[in-house]
Design a protein around this motif. Structure first.
Motif, PDB file in Angstrom:
ATOM      1  N   ASP A 162      -2.258  25.921 139.976  1.00 34.09           N
ATOM      2  CA  ASP A 162      -3.537  25.832 140.675  1.00 34.09           C
ATOM      3  C   ASP A 162      -3.512  26.673 141.941  1.00 34.09           C
ATOM      4  OD1 ASP A 162      -6.169  24.032 141.234  1.00 34.09           O
ATOM      5  OD2 ASP A 162      -5.020  24.310 143.084  1.00 34.09           O
ATOM      6  N   ALA A 205      -5.068  15.366 131.135  1.00 38.36           N
ATOM      7  CA  ALA A 205      -5.708  15.445 132.445  1.00 38.36           C
ATOM      8  C   ALA A 205      -4.879  14.782 133.527  1.00 38.36           C
ATOM      9  CB  ALA A 205      -7.098  14.824 132.396  1.00 38.36           C
ATOM     10  N   PRO A 231      -5.550  18.712 134.904  1.00 36.64           N
ATOM     11  CA  PRO A 231      -6.957  18.653 134.465  1.00 36.64           C
ATOM     12  C   PRO A 231      -7.489  19.982 133.945  1.00 36.64           C
ATOM     13  CG  PRO A 231      -6.658  17.565 136.577  1.00 36.64           C
ATOM     14  CD  PRO A 231      -5.378  18.290 136.294  1.00 36.64           C
ATOM     15  N   ASN A 232      -6.931  21.078 134.401  1.00 35.69           N
ATOM     16  CA  ASN A 232      -7.359  22.383 133.907  1.00 35.69           C
ATOM     17  C   ASN A 232      -7.052  22.521 132.421  1.00 35.69           C
ATOM     18  OD1 ASN A 232      -7.948  24.353 136.457  1.00 35.69           O
ATOM     19  ND2 ASN A 232      -6.419  22.836 136.985  1.00 35.69           N
ATOM     20  N   GLN A 238      -9.316  20.362 130.279  1.00 34.31           N
ATOM     21  CA  GLN A 238     -10.697  20.792 130.095  1.00 34.31           C
ATOM     22  C   GLN A 238     -10.818  21.985 129.154  1.00 34.31           C
ATOM     23  OE1 GLN A 238     -12.940  21.693 133.679  1.00 34.31           O
ATOM     24  NE2 GLN A 238     -14.697  22.385 132.490  1.00 34.31           N
ATOM     25  N   THR A 259     -15.790  28.037 129.735  1.00 37.26           N
ATOM     26  CA  THR A 259     -14.458  27.456 129.813  1.00 37.26           C
ATOM     27  C   THR A 259     -13.646  27.749 128.558  1.00 37.26           C
ATOM     28  OG1 THR A 259     -15.212  25.695 131.266  1.00 37.26           O
ATOM     29  CG2 THR A 259     -13.189  25.289 130.037  1.00 37.26           C
ATOM     30  N   GLN A 276     -10.637  23.247 139.285  1.00 35.35           N
ATOM     31  CA  GLN A 276     -10.497  23.678 137.888  1.00 35.35           C
ATOM     32  C   GLN A 276     -10.324  25.193 137.837  1.00 35.35           C
ATOM     33  OE1 GLN A 276      -9.787  20.609 136.972  1.00 35.35           O
ATOM     34  NE2 GLN A 276     -10.853  20.784 135.034  1.00 35.35           N
ATOM     35  N   THR A 302      -9.095  27.263 134.339  1.00 35.34           N
ATOM     36  CA  THR A 302      -9.699  26.915 133.058  1.00 35.34           C
ATOM     37  C   THR A 302     -10.246  28.123 132.303  1.00 35.34           C
ATOM     38  OG1 THR A 302     -11.776  26.450 134.201  1.00 35.34           O
ATOM     39  CG2 THR A 302     -10.332  24.574 133.756  1.00 35.34           C
ATOM     40  N   SER A 326     -12.946  29.808 133.056  1.00 37.15           N
ATOM     41  CA  SER A 326     -14.382  29.531 132.939  1.00 37.15           C
ATOM     42  C   SER A 326     -15.231  30.656 133.505  1.00 37.15           C
ATOM     43  CB  SER A 326     -14.711  28.209 133.648  1.00 37.15           C
ATOM     44  OG  SER A 326     -14.008  27.140 133.090  1.00 37.15           O
ATOM     45  N   ASN A 385     -10.256  19.381 141.800  1.00 39.84           N
ATOM     46  CA  ASN A 385     -10.532  19.305 140.370  1.00 39.84           C
ATOM     47  C   ASN A 385     -11.552  18.219 140.058  1.00 39.84           C
ATOM     48  OD1 ASN A 385      -8.737  21.363 139.735  1.00 39.84           O
ATOM     49  ND2 ASN A 385      -7.012  19.979 139.496  1.00 39.84           N
ATOM     50  N   THR A 438     -15.074  19.287 141.289  1.00 38.73           N
ATOM     51  CA  THR A 438     -15.645  20.363 140.484  1.00 38.73           C
ATOM     52  C   THR A 438     -16.030  19.873 139.097  1.00 38.73           C
ATOM     53  OG1 THR A 438     -14.341  22.008 141.690  1.00 38.73           O
ATOM     54  CG2 THR A 438     -15.214  22.666 139.539  1.00 38.73           C
ATOM     55  N   HIS A 439     -15.131  19.167 138.442  1.00 36.26           N
ATOM     56  CA  HIS A 439     -15.419  18.751 137.076  1.00 36.26           C
ATOM     57  C   HIS A 439     -16.570  17.753 137.007  1.00 36.26           C
ATOM     58  CE1 HIS A 439     -14.988  16.374 133.348  1.00 36.26           C
ATOM     59  NE2 HIS A 439     -14.961  17.595 132.842  1.00 36.26           N
TER      60      HIS A 439
END
Length: 404
Positions: free
Chosen positions: A34, A79, A83-84, A87, A159, A209, A212, A214, A371, A374-375
């Motif tokens: 991260d 997660a 968590p990245n 997702q 994502t 995140q 991810t 994305s 995270n 954002t999520h």
């Protein structure tokens, strides 16, 4: 990424064991990835090779056909660790479900057999510029005597697109003269991520995140065949568990973040925190105010995890009985509210209970809160309350829109 083959998982217990093993491996590098925005290509390769991405493929095609609750548990475990990574396959499971619900026999065989062999699907769904997020400007239009089509448009928040073999592109049919013979509406085009005219841009710069993948995907005259188009109507305009299944996985990600944050806080307070001098104790874990706060956070987490389990069972039932879809959506909405609350509260309280040392940048404990924050922006929980309240007061079922 290229499909390189995958193991076959045949049961929920086997899937949970595999997910727990991978989570233990992924957890150690999560904060570093991260902080440095190191995209988890190796980790996603491991996830694909494990066979976990194929657990919902129907049994008649050789898959385990595991229920939504089992997928939610896989996602939750991932997660907790990162968590990245959790997702990234979310939309993969969503579009496997779309193929199951709305794809032809030929399409299911074509794409889901590839998933069994290790292929990964990513979304190209969201757009900017419309009056609401539900408006789709990306078009699929007939060309060459309406035997082929072209896709034009730009998608954001795609994502998993950097890791995927296949993109699931949400489009609207642009065929005012009816040349194609297809009914108007929205179609999902399944196409290779490296198809001519596809440009995947690694420009995601969210505060959380971060790994991810994305970013933005641009489509310029991308050619597709009719058999690459799946009408979305059968999944979202009828009482199916499509929306509830997708939302269940979002709730699982949030619940996982909450568990990961509480675990990190517990370890930090046990090993590194010093007690406040007024507490009159020698260890931070004996401070009565710290104990009180951990008790409160544990209750918050238990509520989130319990409702997630309840919602999973409700979605499992709705898969087999369309009369239960409304109940499942409300159960998932309830779980989403509590998981949202738990993820944001516990990831913020991590610093409250851990003290000044926990704010050191090199530890990057802030990734839990970033995270979570954002999520949980994906779909506002204020509308979950609305749907729950209307069901209680008016007895009306939640809407069929694919996001509840």
């Amino acid at each position: 990424m290229t499909a390189v083959g995958a193991s076959r998982i045949t049961s929920a217990d086997q899937a949970r064991t595999a997910a727990a093993r991978l989570a233990a491996e992924f957890a150690g590098g999560a904060a570093r990835r991260d902080a440095e925005r190191e995209l988890p290509f190796a980790e996603i390769g491991q996830l694909t090779a494990s066979g976990l991405l194929a657990v919902t493929v129907p049994a008649e095609l050789g898959g385990a056909d595991l229920p939504p609750s089992a997928v939610a548990e896989i996602v939750r475990l991932l997660a907790v660790a990162d968590p990245n990574i959790a997702q990234i396959p979310h939309s993969h499971f969503v579009y496997v479900n779309l193929l199951k619900l709305a794809g032809s026999d030929q399409q299911r065989s074509r794409y889901l057999t590839a998933v069994l062999d290790g292929a990964q699907i990513a979304n190209a769904q969201s757009e900017r510029g419309g009056a609401t997020v539900a408006e789709i400007a990306t078009t699929v239009a007939p060309i060459e005597a309406a035997q082929r089509f072209r896709i034009d448009g730009t998608k954001y928040y795609c994502t998993g697109s950097l890791f995927a073999d296949t993109l699931a592109v949400l489009t609207r049919l642009d065929d005012p003269e009816g040349r194609s013979g297809l009914p108007p509406g929205q179609y999902v085009a399944f196409l290779p991520a490296n198809a001519p005219g596809v440009r995947i841009v690694d420009d995601w710069n969210g505060l959380g995140q971060r790994t991810t993948g994305s970013g933005t995907v641009v489509f310029e005259g991308v050619a597709v065949e009719r058999d690459q188009l799946v009408p979305r109507t059968a999944a979202v305009d009828a009482p199916t568990a499509y929306g509830a299944s997708a939302q269940l996985l979002h709730a699982a990600i949030d619940a996982g973040i909450a568990r990961g944050a509480l675990t990190a806080a517990t370890e930090f307070v046990r090993d590194k925190s010093r007690p406040w001098f007024e507490a009159g104790v020698s260890r931070a874990i004996d401070d009565p105010l710290v104990i009180q706060r951990f008790g409160e956070l544990a209750v918050t987490l238990a509520a989130a995890e319990s409702t997630l389990t309840t919602a999973g069972a409700a979605v499992d039932a709705a898969v087999h009985d369309s009369d239960l879809v409304g109940d499942a959506s409300i159960a998932v909405a309830t779980a989403k509210v509590l998981a949202d609350r738990a993820a944001n509260e516990i990831s913020g309280a991590l610093f409250e209970v851990s003290g000044t040392r926990s704010a050191a940048a090199d530890l990057n404990l802030a990734h839990f809160w970033r995270n979570a924050r954002t999520h949980t922006l994906h779909d506002p929980v204020r509308w979950k309350y609305q749907h729950i309240g209307r069901t209680v007061l008016h007895g009306t079922p939640p809407p069929l829109n694919g996001v509840i």
